[in-house]
Design a protein around this motif. Structure first.
Motif, PDB file in Angstrom:
ATOM      1  N   VAL A   1       0.844  -1.195   0.000  1.00  0.00           N
ATOM      2  CA  VAL A   1       0.000   0.000   0.000  1.00  0.00           C
ATOM      3  C   VAL A   1       0.878   1.242   0.000  1.00  0.00           C
ATOM      4  CG1 VAL A   1      -2.006  -1.031   1.114  1.00  0.00           C
ATOM      5  CG2 VAL A   1      -0.177  -0.115   2.516  1.00  0.00           C
ATOM      6  N   ASP A   2       0.341   2.318  -0.544  1.00  0.00           N
ATOM      7  CA  ASP A   2       1.031   3.604  -0.595  1.00  0.00           C
ATOM      8  C   ASP A   2       0.746   4.363   0.697  1.00  0.00           C
ATOM      9  OD1 ASP A   2       2.041   6.116  -1.081  1.00  0.00           O
ATOM     10  OD2 ASP A   2       0.982   6.404  -2.976  1.00  0.00           O
ATOM     11  N   ALA A   3       1.787   4.724   1.429  1.00  0.00           N
ATOM     12  CA  ALA A   3       1.609   5.441   2.692  1.00  0.00           C
ATOM     13  C   ALA A   3       0.851   6.751   2.501  1.00  0.00           C
ATOM     14  CB  ALA A   3       2.959   5.711   3.347  1.00  0.00           C
ATOM     15  N   GLY A   4       0.926   7.318   1.310  1.00  0.00           N
ATOM     16  CA  GLY A   4       0.212   8.566   1.039  1.00  0.00           C
ATOM     17  C   GLY A   4      -1.288   8.437   1.112  1.00  0.00           C
ATOM     18  N   ASN A   5      -1.791   7.216   1.042  1.00  0.00           N
ATOM     19  CA  ASN A   5      -3.234   6.985   1.115  1.00  0.00           C
ATOM     20  C   ASN A   5      -3.692   6.533   2.499  1.00  0.00           C
ATOM     21  OD1 ASN A   5      -3.520   7.531  -1.660  1.00  0.00           O
ATOM     22  ND2 ASN A   5      -2.980   5.425  -2.191  1.00  0.00           N
ATOM     23  N   LEU A   6      -2.769   6.493   3.477  1.00  0.00           N
ATOM     24  CA  LEU A   6      -3.087   5.975   4.799  1.00  0.00           C
ATOM     25  C   LEU A   6      -3.174   7.091   5.830  1.00  0.00           C
ATOM     26  CD1 LEU A   6      -0.814   2.784   4.876  1.00  0.00           C
ATOM     27  CD2 LEU A   6      -3.136   3.061   3.975  1.00  0.00           C
ATOM     28  N   LEU A   7      -3.713   6.742   6.998  1.00  0.00           N
ATOM     29  CA  LEU A   7      -3.850   7.688   8.097  1.00  0.00           C
ATOM     30  C   LEU A   7      -2.587   7.705   8.942  1.00  0.00           C
ATOM     31  CD1 LEU A   7      -7.446   6.723   9.319  1.00  0.00           C
ATOM     32  CD2 LEU A   7      -6.820   8.637   7.832  1.00  0.00           C
ATOM     33  N   GLY A   8      -2.278   8.851   9.490  1.00  0.00           N
ATOM     34  CA  GLY A   8      -1.199   8.976  10.456  1.00  0.00           C
ATOM     35  C   GLY A   8      -1.697   9.698  11.686  1.00  0.00           C
ATOM     36  N   ASP A   9      -1.314   9.232  12.868  1.00  0.00           N
ATOM     37  CA  ASP A   9      -1.740   9.871  14.103  1.00  0.00           C
ATOM     38  C   ASP A   9      -0.672   9.640  15.163  1.00  0.00           C
ATOM     39  OD1 ASP A   9      -2.149   7.211  14.980  1.00  0.00           O
ATOM     40  OD2 ASP A   9      -4.260   7.271  14.364  1.00  0.00           O
ATOM     41  N   ARG A  10      -1.002   9.953  16.422  1.00  0.00           N
ATOM     42  CA  ARG A  10      -0.007   9.825  17.476  1.00  0.00           C
ATOM     43  C   ARG A  10       0.285   8.379  17.839  1.00  0.00           C
ATOM     44  NH1 ARG A  10      -2.310   9.832  22.880  1.00  0.00           N
ATOM     45  NH2 ARG A  10      -4.589   9.777  22.818  1.00  0.00           N
ATOM     46  N   PHE A  11      -0.527   7.462  17.352  1.00  0.00           N
ATOM     47  CA  PHE A  11      -0.289   6.050  17.627  1.00  0.00           C
ATOM     48  C   PHE A  11       0.608   5.402  16.573  1.00  0.00           C
ATOM     49  CE2 PHE A  11      -4.674   6.901  19.256  1.00  0.00           C
ATOM     50  CZ  PHE A  11      -4.313   6.959  20.595  1.00  0.00           C
ATOM     51  N   ALA A  12       0.507   5.866  15.346  1.00  0.00           N
ATOM     52  CA  ALA A  12       1.319   5.292  14.264  1.00  0.00           C
ATOM     53  C   ALA A  12       1.287   6.233  13.064  1.00  0.00           C
ATOM     54  CB  ALA A  12       0.802   3.917  13.868  1.00  0.00           C
ATOM     55  N   SER A  13       2.450   6.445  12.463  1.00  0.00           N
ATOM     56  CA  SER A  13       2.504   7.255  11.252  1.00  0.00           C
ATOM     57  C   SER A  13       1.956   6.464  10.072  1.00  0.00           C
ATOM     58  CB  SER A  13       3.958   7.660  10.957  1.00  0.00           C
ATOM     59  OG  SER A  13       4.732   6.505  10.628  1.00  0.00           O
ATOM     60  N   ALA A  14       1.651   7.165   9.000  1.00  0.00           N
ATOM     61  CA  ALA A  14       1.184   6.494   7.791  1.00  0.00           C
ATOM     62  C   ALA A  14       2.248   5.533   7.269  1.00  0.00           C
ATOM     63  CB  ALA A  14       0.823   7.531   6.729  1.00  0.00           C
ATOM     64  N   GLU A  15       3.511   5.945   7.357  1.00  0.00           N
ATOM     65  CA  GLU A  15       4.604   5.092   6.874  1.00  0.00           C
ATOM     66  C   GLU A  15       4.714   3.809   7.696  1.00  0.00           C
ATOM     67  OE1 GLU A  15       4.977   9.073   5.423  1.00  0.00           O
ATOM     68  OE2 GLU A  15       4.822   8.335   7.497  1.00  0.00           O
ATOM     69  N   PHE A  16       4.527   3.935   9.010  1.00  0.00           N
ATOM     70  CA  PHE A  16       4.595   2.736   9.854  1.00  0.00           C
ATOM     71  C   PHE A  16       3.415   1.822   9.570  1.00  0.00           C
ATOM     72  CE2 PHE A  16       4.015   0.685  14.162  1.00  0.00           C
ATOM     73  CZ  PHE A  16       5.069  -0.197  13.998  1.00  0.00           C
ATOM     74  N   ARG A  17       2.260   2.399   9.332  1.00  0.00           N
ATOM     75  CA  ARG A  17       1.093   1.572   8.993  1.00  0.00           C
ATOM     76  C   ARG A  17       1.326   0.821   7.675  1.00  0.00           C
ATOM     77  NH1 ARG A  17      -2.059   5.547  12.070  1.00  0.00           N
ATOM     78  NH2 ARG A  17      -3.558   4.408  13.387  1.00  0.00           N
ATOM     79  N   ALA A  18       1.927   1.498   6.708  1.00  0.00           N
ATOM     80  CA  ALA A  18       2.230   0.817   5.444  1.00  0.00           C
ATOM     81  C   ALA A  18       3.191  -0.340   5.674  1.00  0.00           C
ATOM     82  CB  ALA A  18       2.813   1.814   4.441  1.00  0.00           C
ATOM     83  N   HIS A  19       4.175  -0.119   6.532  1.00  0.00           N
ATOM     84  CA  HIS A  19       5.122  -1.189   6.879  1.00  0.00           C
ATOM     85  C   HIS A  19       4.400  -2.346   7.578  1.00  0.00           C
ATOM     86  CE1 HIS A  19       8.669  -3.252   8.407  1.00  0.00           C
ATOM     87  NE2 HIS A  19       8.235  -3.073   9.647  1.00  0.00           N
ATOM     88  N   LEU A  20       3.483  -2.020   8.469  1.00  0.00           N
ATOM     89  CA  LEU A  20       2.738  -3.061   9.178  1.00  0.00           C
ATOM     90  C   LEU A  20       1.913  -3.910   8.212  1.00  0.00           C
ATOM     91  CD1 LEU A  20       1.470  -1.190  12.373  1.00  0.00           C
ATOM     92  CD2 LEU A  20       3.108  -3.072  12.296  1.00  0.00           C
TER      93      LEU A  20
END
Length: 264
Positions: free
Chosen positions: A232-251
């Motif tokens: 997935v492209d991190a640019g299409n994901l959410l980022g917040d204080r729990f996890a950045s969009a980049e970390f979510r993409a990695h997950l």
């Protein structure tokens, strides 16, 4: 905190609920309450009136009809957990805590369409269908068309989700989740389901504004790949204080590898 003032009424049947919704467009449906009430207490949601459908017995239980399991929308997470439902039974074990699982309902969670909820990923992976009833009658919505956006599903004003239909023809499945330690909501959850024709459907939740299919992962699994990157492209994901969009993409990549290793 306390919710804003609201009116309250109960329905004892689906027909009664549909009539009440037609008579009062301001009514917001409440089932087990574990999705809506926390938002109301934080005043993120302030519905002027609630329609309680918890007591509608025809919306409870799990039965088999041909190649489908048919699940009543008021079936609790605990009952789903104790069932033989493919993928959904596993996913139910990740939902909240024992109190939430004994009170919260599968239909309430799916209709609420919380972007961090677990069931939407399972619905997309299994290819579930949703039976929705309104003043014009009954219609069926496929999982791919169910989740429209953040807290937005295909259940329209005046309608009620009555049943979820889950294919019985799933040979293997897996759900992997990286959860928030306090709320247990998915920071990222990833579901896989292998179907009778050999195809694999994949979906993630928690990372974007709604649960989504993962076509890159489905294609890679079809080729027999076992490690994944850039699903997935991190640019299409959410980022917040729990996890950045980049970390979510990695997950998503990491959880995809874990789930794929469990498929048979």
């Amino acid at each position: 905190m306390y919710p804003a003032n609201f009116d309250y009424q109960k329905a004892s049947s689906v027909d009664e609920a549909i009539q009440a919704l037609a008579a009062n467009p301001d009514l917001k449906i409440i089932a087990g309450g574990h999705s809506l009430l926390p938002a109301m207490k934080l005043r993120l949601a302030q519905p002027p009136a609630l329609l309680d459908v918890w007591g509608i017995s025809e919306l409870r239980g799990i039965k088999e009809e041909g190649d489908w399991f048919v699940v009543g929308a008021m079936t609790t997470h605990f009952d789903v957990l104790q069932s033989k439902l493919p993928l959904f039974a596993e996913v139910a074990g990740w939902v909240g805590d024992p109190m939430v699982r004994h009170r919260g309902t599968i239909g309430g969670s799916l209709a609420h369409a919380d972007p961090s909820a677990d069931y939407p990923a399972a619905a997309l992976a299994t290819g579930a269908e949703f039976v929705i009833r309104g003043p014009s009658g009954e219609r069926t919505v496929k999982a791919d068309d169910m989740f429209k956006g953040m807290f937005e599903s295909a259940v329209e004003q005046g309608e009620l989700l009555t049943h979820i239909r889950i294919p019985k023809t799933i040979s293997s499945f897996a759900y992997e989740k990286y959860r928030h330690p306090a709320s247990h909501y998915a920071i990222v959850g990833l579901a896989l389901a292998k179907h009778a024709d050999g195809s694999i459907r994949a979906a993630y939740t928690g990372a974007g504004e709604k649960a989504e299919r993962l076509p890159k992962l489905e294609e890679a699994l079809g080729k027999g790949e076992t490690s994944f990157s850039g699903l997935v492209d991190a640019g299409n994901l959410l980022g917040d204080r729990f996890a950045s969009a980049e970390f979510r993409a990695h997950l998503v990549d990491v959880l995809a590898g874990r789930a794929a290793a469990r498929l048979k």
